[in-house]
Design a protein around this motif. Sequence first.
Motif, PDB file in Angstrom:
ATOM      1  N   GLY A  77       0.815  -1.202   0.000  1.00  0.00           N
ATOM      2  CA  GLY A  77       0.000   0.000   0.000  1.00  0.00           C
ATOM      3  C   GLY A  77       0.852   1.256   0.000  1.00  0.00           C
ATOM      4  O   GLY A  77       0.559   2.222  -0.712  1.00  0.00           O
ATOM      5  N   LEU A  78       1.927   1.241   0.786  1.00  0.00           N
ATOM      6  CA  LEU A  78       2.836   2.383   0.849  1.00  0.00           C
ATOM      7  C   LEU A  78       3.554   2.571  -0.481  1.00  0.00           C
ATOM      8  O   LEU A  78       3.731   3.718  -0.954  1.00  0.00           O
ATOM      9  CB  LEU A  78       3.852   2.172   1.977  1.00  0.00           C
ATOM     10  N   TYR A  79       3.936   1.467  -1.097  1.00  0.00           N
ATOM     11  CA  TYR A  79       4.611   1.544  -2.402  1.00  0.00           C
ATOM     12  C   TYR A  79       3.696   2.173  -3.450  1.00  0.00           C
ATOM     13  O   TYR A  79       4.112   3.059  -4.212  1.00  0.00           O
ATOM     14  CB  TYR A  79       5.041   0.139  -2.832  1.00  0.00           C
ATOM     15  N   ASP A  80       2.442   1.731  -3.484  1.00  0.00           N
ATOM     16  CA  ASP A  80       1.487   2.301  -4.437  1.00  0.00           C
ATOM     17  C   ASP A  80       1.286   3.785  -4.190  1.00  0.00           C
ATOM     18  O   ASP A  80       1.152   4.588  -5.132  1.00  0.00           O
ATOM     19  CB  ASP A  80       0.146   1.573  -4.338  1.00  0.00           C
ATOM     20  N   LYS A  81       1.266   4.187  -2.930  1.00  0.00           N
ATOM     21  CA  LYS A  81       1.086   5.593  -2.576  1.00  0.00           C
ATOM     22  C   LYS A  81       2.259   6.437  -3.078  1.00  0.00           C
ATOM     23  O   LYS A  81       2.083   7.529  -3.666  1.00  0.00           O
ATOM     24  CB  LYS A  81       0.953   5.719  -1.058  1.00  0.00           C
ATOM     25  N   LEU A  82       3.481   5.914  -2.865  1.00  0.00           N
ATOM     26  CA  LEU A  82       4.665   6.659  -3.270  1.00  0.00           C
ATOM     27  C   LEU A  82       4.788   6.743  -4.791  1.00  0.00           C
ATOM     28  O   LEU A  82       5.255   7.737  -5.344  1.00  0.00           O
ATOM     29  CB  LEU A  82       5.921   6.001  -2.686  1.00  0.00           C
ATOM     30  N   VAL A  83       4.359   5.691  -5.485  1.00  0.00           N
ATOM     31  CA  VAL A  83       4.487   5.652  -6.945  1.00  0.00           C
ATOM     32  C   VAL A  83       3.373   6.426  -7.627  1.00  0.00           C
ATOM     33  O   VAL A  83       3.603   7.242  -8.535  1.00  0.00           O
ATOM     34  CB  VAL A  83       4.518   4.192  -7.441  1.00  0.00           C
ATOM     35  N   SER A  84       2.137   6.210  -7.190  1.00  0.00           N
ATOM     36  CA  SER A  84       0.982   6.807  -7.886  1.00  0.00           C
ATOM     37  C   SER A  84       0.527   8.117  -7.272  1.00  0.00           C
ATOM     38  O   SER A  84      -0.283   8.834  -7.869  1.00  0.00           O
ATOM     39  CB  SER A  84      -0.188   5.817  -7.885  1.00  0.00           C
ATOM     40  N   LYS A  85       1.024   8.444  -6.074  1.00  0.00           N
ATOM     41  CA  LYS A  85       0.631   9.659  -5.370  1.00  0.00           C
ATOM     42  C   LYS A  85      -0.864   9.684  -5.015  1.00  0.00           C
ATOM     43  O   LYS A  85      -1.401  10.722  -4.664  1.00  0.00           O
ATOM     44  CB  LYS A  85       0.951  10.920  -6.219  1.00  0.00           C
ATOM     45  N   GLU A  86      -1.502   8.524  -5.101  1.00  0.00           N
ATOM     46  CA  GLU A  86      -2.913   8.479  -4.754  1.00  0.00           C
ATOM     47  C   GLU A  86      -3.083   8.279  -3.242  1.00  0.00           C
ATOM     48  O   GLU A  86      -2.105   8.118  -2.509  1.00  0.00           O
ATOM     49  CB  GLU A  86      -3.592   7.339  -5.515  1.00  0.00           C
ATOM     50  N   THR A  87      -4.332   8.257  -2.806  1.00  0.00           N
ATOM     51  CA  THR A  87      -4.628   8.055  -1.382  1.00  0.00           C
ATOM     52  C   THR A  87      -4.135   6.687  -0.924  1.00  0.00           C
ATOM     53  O   THR A  87      -4.320   5.686  -1.621  1.00  0.00           O
ATOM     54  CB  THR A  87      -6.139   8.162  -1.130  1.00  0.00           C
ATOM     55  N   PHE A  88      -3.516   6.659   0.228  1.00  0.00           N
ATOM     56  CA  PHE A  88      -2.987   5.393   0.748  1.00  0.00           C
ATOM     57  C   PHE A  88      -4.129   4.435   1.084  1.00  0.00           C
ATOM     58  O   PHE A  88      -5.125   4.820   1.678  1.00  0.00           O
ATOM     59  CB  PHE A  88      -2.145   5.642   2.007  1.00  0.00           C
ATOM     60  N   TYR A  89      -3.971   3.199   0.694  1.00  0.00           N
ATOM     61  CA  TYR A  89      -4.914   2.150   1.093  1.00  0.00           C
ATOM     62  C   TYR A  89      -4.149   0.835   1.178  1.00  0.00           C
ATOM     63  O   TYR A  89      -3.124   0.637   0.509  1.00  0.00           O
ATOM     64  CB  TYR A  89      -6.063   2.032   0.090  1.00  0.00           C
ATOM     65  N   MET A  90      -4.633  -0.076   2.010  1.00  0.00           N
ATOM     66  CA  MET A  90      -4.026  -1.400   2.137  1.00  0.00           C
ATOM     67  C   MET A  90      -4.815  -2.389   1.291  1.00  0.00           C
ATOM     68  O   MET A  90      -6.051  -2.410   1.356  1.00  0.00           O
ATOM     69  CB  MET A  90      -4.005  -1.861   3.599  1.00  0.00           C
ATOM     70  N   PRO A  91      -4.146  -3.212   0.513  1.00  0.00           N
ATOM     71  CA  PRO A  91      -4.841  -4.228  -0.285  1.00  0.00           C
ATOM     72  C   PRO A  91      -5.653  -5.158   0.613  1.00  0.00           C
ATOM     73  O   PRO A  91      -5.350  -5.335   1.799  1.00  0.00           O
ATOM     74  CB  PRO A  91      -3.690  -4.986  -0.971  1.00  0.00           C
ATOM     75  N   SER A  92      -6.678  -5.750   0.070  1.00  0.00           N
ATOM     76  CA  SER A  92      -7.524  -6.678   0.820  1.00  0.00           C
ATOM     77  C   SER A  92      -6.743  -7.933   1.196  1.00  0.00           C
ATOM     78  O   SER A  92      -5.748  -8.282   0.558  1.00  0.00           O
ATOM     79  CB  SER A  92      -8.748  -7.069  -0.013  1.00  0.00           C
ATOM     80  N   ARG A  93      -7.212  -8.611   2.244  1.00  0.00           N
ATOM     81  CA  ARG A  93      -6.604  -9.876   2.626  1.00  0.00           C
ATOM     82  C   ARG A  93      -6.815 -10.901   1.513  1.00  0.00           C
ATOM     83  O   ARG A  93      -7.846 -10.904   0.845  1.00  0.00           O
ATOM     84  CB  ARG A  93      -7.227 -10.412   3.914  1.00  0.00           C
TER      85      ARG A  93
END
Length: 408
Positions: A95-111
């Motif tokens: 989730g943190l990686y996606d946030k840093l790369v896409s600059k979108e709102t942070f979210y955690m992937p589903s289980r």
Amino acid sequence: MLRWVIFIFIYSLLTFYGFQAIKTVTKFTWLQFLFIAIAVLIAGNFIYQFSIGSEGRVLSPTKSYAFGFLLAFMSISLVIVPILIGEDILRFVFGLYDKLVSKETFYMPSRRRFISQIALGLAAIPFSSLLYGMYKGKYDFRVLNYTLHFEDLPEAFDGYRITQISDIHSGSFDNREKLEYGINLINEQKSDAIMFTGDLVNNKASEMLPWKDLFGSLKAQDGVFSVLGNHDYGDYVRWESEEAKRKNLNDLKQIQKDMGYELLLNESRFIEKDGQRIAIVGVENWGKGGFKKAGDLRRATENIDSEDFKILLSHDPSHWEECVITDDYHYHLTLSGHTHGMQFGIEIPGWVKWSPVKWRYKHWAGIYEQLGQYINVNRGFGFLAYPGRVGIWPEVTVITLKKGSNNA
């Protein structure tokens, strides 16, 4: 009060992760509700039995089952928690990686469903094992046979057979039929002598009364010899007075006498055959750490010669390591118990023998040899606290003494 707050917090945290796994795997809300309902019921019964409904520190079968079901249920979450926490760490990193790369709102992937399925599948192993141990394992008596060779064994005792039992813990029993089977199994060995190495009860002499006739039926040609274990002294229960505690111990001694047991309290007896003899030495409990240290080898061997063949009954195996093997006298064979093998472990003859109790006791189950002296640590006949056994089964030991060396 604080300990119950801590318990509820930890239990709730563990249950939460178990619920998360159930929720991820199935969408049936009734299964999720059932999991929570069972969790509340088990915890509530445990708290009731060990606080509101408790009688000091007496472990009744009811309290033991409350603990047993709690342990079995918690084993589910104890397996699930590290797996799901590991998944949570990865979810956070992704989730943190996606946030840093896409600059979108942070979210955690589903289980991931398959991760929870794996966790639940693994959790089913200890859960089902602990339930099996409560249902059947605690009365799954095993006879273990050993042959020990001694160069200085008197000729008349070549082939002499000893049956050892230990840690009866009569206050935990709840099935007379199964117990009758165990008693018959002991008598069927037809040994020359029976040796009981302590812990007749959990706390109170009265616990033995319903089973007195059964254990009183144990018979051997040369008798039944016994010693006291740490639980026999009544040290783990609150008494109204010291006099009541002393009376309890005296009652327990009388019960053993009534059953025909030769209780050895830092004393010895001789068994004679064809003009030859072996010495049976029995000491009171001596345990490393905070356990009672009433055992007195000097007093117990006052009438023993150094060259006599000696069999020592001492409840706690730490006594052998700390005192017996370095004593001036040579104790050919020591019989102990106490550890129960923790009632949990893995034993595959010739391949593996493991239990968590090995981290507490160096000698915890079976035969050990050091400085030309042997000890057998019996895994116990009964059970305590957890009302079951998993992998470490209730034991009846038969030891045959042979004259000569192992290489003969």
